[in-house]
Every structure is written in C-alpha cells, then in structure tokens.
Design an enzyme around this catalytic site. Structure first.
Site: not given
Ligand code: LUZ
Ligand code: MOS
Length: 733
Positions: A228, A306, A684
């Site tokens: 990510e 989160r 998830e």
């Molecule tokens: N990525 C992010 C995430 O930038 N913000 C989020 O709230 C999130 N939640 C789950 C997985 N990736």
């Molecule tokens: Mo994410 S933890 O790249 O949804």
C-alpha cells in the site's frame, strides 16, 4: 477469455519480473544500514565503484528533487542522511548490468556508523516520549461516568496483552522497473497497491511534474497491505536510476532482502481494565494501546486510528476510554497489513472478555452474546450503528453449527481425557468499511465500448489476487447488459485513471465498482436512447453510425461519512461488516502442539458480486489470521536486528496450520444499501476470525492447567506458538 485464475494456474500471468526486458536494462541492489540507530560518519563506495559491471551508485546527494518519501508525515528519507534509524534503512543504490553484479558490488560497500542506543520496545519508547504523532483517546461518557461505572461494577478484570507483528509473505517480492521515455518522461511498472502514491513520490524525488510519470500495474503476486505504501521506495529507486542514466532499470528484492528491509504488521502491547455487572454486561472499558510504529510514520497514524475504532469490536460498551500511543522505535517502519490495526484493537477486548469469563465462571461465548451491539447503539467513536446484524450472525452461527452441543462435547471430552484437551471459541466480528481518511474514499473509471462490441474497463483498482477485476467485469456486464466475456480489464495506469487511492481498506470493489457502475450506466443510458431490441453488437454499430459517444469516465465519492478528530466523534464508516465463527481445537498437552479441528463461519457479505471469490477471501483471511496468532513468530534481537528474516527462521502458516474443516455460510441478507449492487467489502474482516483460534487454544490449555495456577498473562501474548503453549502447560513446575 480466460480469467486470472486460469492464467495463474497455467503460469501465463505476467508479474513485474516477467515483463519483456527492454534493451539496455540495468539492475539495482540496495545497500542498507547494518545498525539500528547511529550517526552516519561516512560511506565507503570505492571498492563497489571499481566493480566492472557497476554503472553508478546513488546516495542521498544524487537526488535531484526532495529526498523524502513520507506519505502522511515527511519523516522518511529515501536514502538515510546524517543518522540511521533502523537496520535495513537504505543508504545507497547500486546499479549494474546484472542483478548478481549489483549485489556483489553492494556487498563491497562499507558504512562507518557511530552507534547510538536503539529502542525496540514500544513501552520504552513511550517512557521516553518518542511518539510519531500525538496520542489519541476515544471516550464514551466522561471521566466521572467512567469512574462511577467501574465503582458500580460487580466484577473488574485487568491485565496486559501483546500481539506480535506479521510478515506479509506475498509470493511476489517488492519489484519495479522504470523505463525512460522521450523528453525526460518515465514509465514505471510498479508492484504497488497505490500507483498514484508511486507517481507522486517519484515526481517529488525527481523534481518532475506528475504528468511526466506514468505508473502502470498489471497485477501483483499478493500484497496484503505490504504494497500500500511500501512499494513506493523501490519504484522510486528504479525511477531515479532510469531517469539519471537514461536507461531502463529494474529492482527486484530477494526474499531475505524483502523481509529485512520492508515493514510488517505493527506489534502492539496494551493495558486494559474491564468492568461488568452481575449478569456479565459490560459497564466500563479502559484500554491503552502501545503501537510499535518503527522508525518513521509510514501509515502508522492511520493504523492507530483504526485500532481505536475497533477496540470495542462488536460490543456495546456504555462507558469507555481507549487511548493509543504511536511509539517511535528503531525497527523498520511497520505498515498496513490486512485489518490495518483493527485486529490488534479487537484482540485486546477479546482478551479482557476471556479473562472476565474465567473469573465469572461462565463461557466466553455467553459473555460475548449478551454484550453484542444492536442498531441504534453508539460506538466509542460516535457512530450510531445501522443495519447491525451482529446478533443475527452470532445466533445463526450458534444454531446452524450447534454451539451448545459443541460446548457440551468439549466439556465431556475434557472430563475423560488427560493428555488431549479440546477447546472452543466463538469470534464475532464487526469491521468498519471506508478509509478512515475521508479524502481517500473516491475512485475513478474509464470505459470504452469498441465498434465490435467488445469493452475495455479501466479503473484505479489493482488486482493482487483478490479478484477485484473479476468483480468489476461482472459489474460492467450487468450494467451494460452485455456478455461478461466481452469485457476486458485494462492494466491499472495513472494515464487512464488519475489521482487514485490505493486498493486497500477492503474497499477496492466498493469504490472502483461504483465508478465503473456509474460510467456504464451513462453508456447504457446513451444506448437506451436509441432503438431497443437490437442485439449488442448491432446496437453498438448502430450507435456509432448515429455518432453516439461510446466512452465514459466517471468518479465516485462515498457520501455521508465524516469524522471530527478534535472531538474524536463522527461517522467515519459507510457501513460495517459482521460475522461470527466457532473454532474448535485439540491440544496435545504433552507436546504443546495443536490442531485446528474446525472453523465454522457465518459471514455477512451482503449480496456478493462473486460468491466463489468471497468464499476464497473468507478462507484465506481466516488462514492468515490463524497464522498471525498461532504460528508466525517475528523475532528481533535487543539491538533491533530482525532474527526471523528468511523462511528457515520465520514459520509461515501452511496447510497443516489451516483448519481441518472450514465451513463458510453467508448471512442471508437484505441488500446492503451502502455499497455497489448491494455487496459488502470482503478483504479484511475474515482475518479476524483467526482470533478465535487463539482463544480456542487458550480454552483447551486451561482445561489442562487453569490460568489461576500460573498467571493469566502467559496466555494473553500472541502468537500462541507450540513453544509458548508448552511453557504455559508445564512451566514453573
Ligand atoms: N489504508 C488507509 C487502509 O490508508 N486507511 C485505512 O483506513 C485503511 N484501512 C484498511 C486498510 N488500509
Ligand atoms: Mo490494506 S491493510 O493495504 O487494505
């Protein structure tokens, strides 16, 4: 047209390292800090530079733009300068004519570093007030109400828990290839969940406009959050070298390099206190989470948020104070991993409930069931629950899979057996869907219908094995009213769809699916304005004759979400995903080994866009969650060295750690009004069913040796590996 799965199984799918090699391709290798914390005195590049195959070695001073890659906070240089903050922090990039030569030369580099004391423990970082961002607290009820609720509680339990990190172990390691185009432009083939992030950071580092950089992603061989944010530096290294040398450059990490240099799931520690009334209803909950963020922010502030939002899981808690600290340590920055801090927060309340059940002499499933949220209840972050099917999924699981009978059988078995003990745990989940950063909840699409009736769909979604392209094809075919085999998906590219959010947060199909749906609806409306009744191909041909625009671009932004960070109050999620599981295990109490006998799940997927894919996501998420909490043992030395940096020392979950039996049923559901075509995000939430495995093993272990005899804490530290379990079963005797 063959689906991705068919190409994968025939070995036909292309990943970055399989792309045709452009002529003159060079290869990169990264030299990184051997020390967790120190002052960088000098870098000796001489020997490496003399290597015949080396074309150039880049360090911080070779960056034409900003030497900065931080996504949320600008606190992470591309190349370390002045100080090093973790082992594996990049110091230099060697570019040579082959990957082997680049590594040979890389190994000739020497760094002179004056060592400083490293901090690896988040509690120690907390004592030293080393924070990534200011700490945050959610509250439901004020201080006096919380104190009063604890005072009124018939039972109070308190303790500490910890969860370890987790290596992503995507099959395809971090990889990218940058190709210079004419006029100083660049194309980057990046193994990233976030093409726009790569484009933006590469532009910043190279001092180029974003329009001069095109990022393309065909697919990833797995990501799980590990790409990510943390695909960006590797793509940027390739871009820097390609730009400066005017030759294509590829950078593919070896497995041990990837494990050493990239971030993982955040380890957390926590303190908690839970107050319950006579019946076991929760009155008050207080928790403090210590997030081990590593050496720089990366996505840690969002992950911390989160964790806070999931600290109550699916339980109604009338008085709560949940505090979270993002602690800066000298480890490789931890990053997104399926669940994104949610699982870590949920593990803490599950630990508290497990303790409470033991103290009260009731089953954990009883405590869980009487405390479930309902529509109208308000979470500690201020969101009023709507369409809450927590109870429905818990009850359906209990009935469908005979929870009461399973408990009885477990008790009977344990009364008759000494060496083998059975354990059982239920795990209800509630996971909020939306990026918690409101801005990120948007997506785009571009759909072309060609003259022969075939259709190409482009979106911002990255395919990483989760099946998002299959879902988008289904949405396009359904909306256009044509055969799904006419729809092909374009590679994800910043040129077709710009300014995209990463494919993450279980929202890839939700957001991009909506954008595709809107674009296809526009096209369908244009077609509907023509004569009806023509077969698809003739209709398209006719539309072209009539000069109808057969392309459409669309944008979607999730409505009605908001959050006030100062007040820590709002409605950050478009909706929640629910579900419930029953996990049964058998522990061999002589050896400390265990078998997950079965996991039975009722999961809320809304109206599925692709039921087989969703089933795969549930099973895969479950297996990954079980791995995190029972098998995978991320180990660091006190001086910040990752000890488990290859697959000889890091145990990956395999078919033997998976449950013998997995049953997944989808909750019968009115259509979810919140996401595309009544569906719900799937990526998830199922990971958190893995938490059930931890507590089922704990349940079995207690049948052999009650916690009260040896201290509860032993069994609230994850992972519960066979070694740790054996120590619990037989330690201090
Ligand atoms: N990525 C992010 C995430 O930038 N913000 C989020 O709230 C999130 N939640 C789950 C997985 N990736
Ligand atoms: Mo994410 S933890 O790249 O949804």
């Amino acid at each position: 047209m063959s689906l991705d799965a068919a190409r994968h199984t025939r070995g036909e799918s292309l990943f970055v390292d399989d792309l045709p090699q452009p002529s003159g391709l060079l290869h990169g290798a990264v030299f990184s800090s051997p020390v967790a914390h120190g002052r960088l005195l000098s870098l000796d590049l001489d020997a490496a530079q003399k290597h015949a195959a080396v074309r150039r070695i880049f360090t911080a001073k070779d960056v034409p733009g900003e030497n900065q890659i931080g996504a949320i906070i600008p606190d992470e240089p591309l190349f370390a300068e002045g100080h090093v903050h973790h082992i594996g922090q990049p110091l230099a990039l060697v570019v040579a004519t082959s990957p082997e030569a680049a590594r040979e030369a890389r190994d000739l580099i020497r760094a002179e570093i004056e060592e400083l004391e490293p901090v690896v423990c988040p509690r120690e970082a907390h004592r030293r007030e080393q924070f990534i961002v200011p700490s945050r607290s959610l509250r439901l009820g004020d201080e006096a109400q919380l104190a009063e609720a604890f005072a009124k509680s018939a039972t109070i339990v308190e303790g500490q828990t910890s969860t370890a990190g987790q290596e992503h172990l995507y099959l395809e390691t971090q990889a990218s290839m940058a190709v210079p185009l004419e006029g100083g432009r660049l194309r980057i083939y990046a193994g990233t969940q976030g093409p726009t992030a790569v484009q933006r950071v590469a532009a910043r580092v190279l001092a180029l406009p974003m329009s001069a950089i095109e990022v393309e992603v065909l697919r990833l061989g797995g990501a799980f959050g590990g790409k990510e944010d943390q695909a960006t530096p590797w793509a940027t290294f390739a871009a820097l070298a390609a730009h400066c040398l005017e030759q294509p450059v590829k950078l593919v990490l070896q497995r041990s390099e990837d494990m050493l240099m990239t971030g993982k799931r955040h380890p957390y520690q926590s303190d908690w206190r839970l107050g319950l009334d006579q019946e076991g209803k929760i009155l008050a909950y207080e928790a403090t989470l210590f997030q081990n963020a590593g050496a720089s922010a990366d996505l840690s502030p969002a992950i911390l948020e989160r964790s806070l939002f999931h600290a109550a899981n699916c339980y109604k808690i009338p008085n709560a104070r949940i505090t979270a600290h993002s602690c800066r340590t000298n480890l490789t920055p931890f990053t997104a991993f399926r669940g994104f801090g949610g699982p870590q927060g949920m593990f803490v309340i599950e630990s508290a409930l497990a303790r409470a059940a033991e103290v009260l002499g009731v089953t954990k499933e009883h405590l869980q069931s009487i405390n479930l949220l309902q529509s109208g209840d308000v979470t500690p972050y201020g969101q009023e629950m709507q369409g809450c099917v927590s109870r429905r999924s818990f009850e359906q699981t209990a009935q469908r899979f005979d929870l009461a009978g399973a408990r009885r059988a477990t008790v009977e078995f344990n009364a008759k057996n000494k060496r083998f003990k059975r354990g059982l745990a239920t795990m209800p989940i509630c996971f909020g869907i939306s990026f918690t950063n409101k801005m990120m909840n948007q997506a785009g699409s571009l759909v072309h219908i060609y003259l022969d009736g075939s259709v190409q769909v482009a979106s911002g979604a990255v395919e990483m094995g989760q099946g998002v392209t299959a879902k988008l094809r289904n949405i396009a075919a359904h909306t256009l009213g044509c055969d799904v085999n006419l729809i092909s998906m374009a590679a994800t590219s910043t040129t077709t769809v710009a300014n995209t959010s990463p494919t993450a947060a279980s929202a890839g199909a939700d957001l991009n699916g909506m954008a595709v749906r809107i674009a296809c609806t526009q096209l369908r409306e244009r077609l509907d304005a023509l004569e009806r009744g023509l077969p698809w191909k003739e209709l398209i041909n006719h539309a072209h004759q009539e000069r109808v625009h057969l392309s459409s671009a669309a944008h979607y932004a999730t409505p009605n979400i908001h959050y006030d960070k100062d007040a820590e109050w709002g409605a950050p999620f478009a909706y929640h995903v629910y579900g419930s599981s029953i996990t049964r295990v058998t522990v061999d109490c002589l050896l400390g080994t265990y078998k997950i006998d079965s996991v039975e799940i009722v999961h809320d997927a809304g109206k599925s866009l692709a039921p087989l894919i969703d089933r795969g996501q549930v099973e895969g998420g479950l297996a990954q969650g079980i791995g995190w909490l029972t098998v995978e043992d991320l180990a660091y030395s006190d001086d910040g060295r990752l000890l488990s940096h290859n697959l000889a020392t890091y145990k990956a979950p395999d078919i033997y750690s998976a449950p013998v039996k997995i049953e997944v049923e989808f909750l019968e559901h009115d259509e979810s009004p919140c996401a595309v075509l009544g569906s719900k995000g799937i990526g998830e939430p199922p990971l958190m069913y893995g938490i059930g495995a931890f507590f089922a093993i704990r349940d079995a272990a207690r049948a052999f040796r009650p916690v009260e005899r040896s201290g509860a804490e032993d069994l609230l530290c994850a992972p519960l590996t066979p070694e740790r379990l054996l120590m619990y079963l037989h330690g201090n005797r």
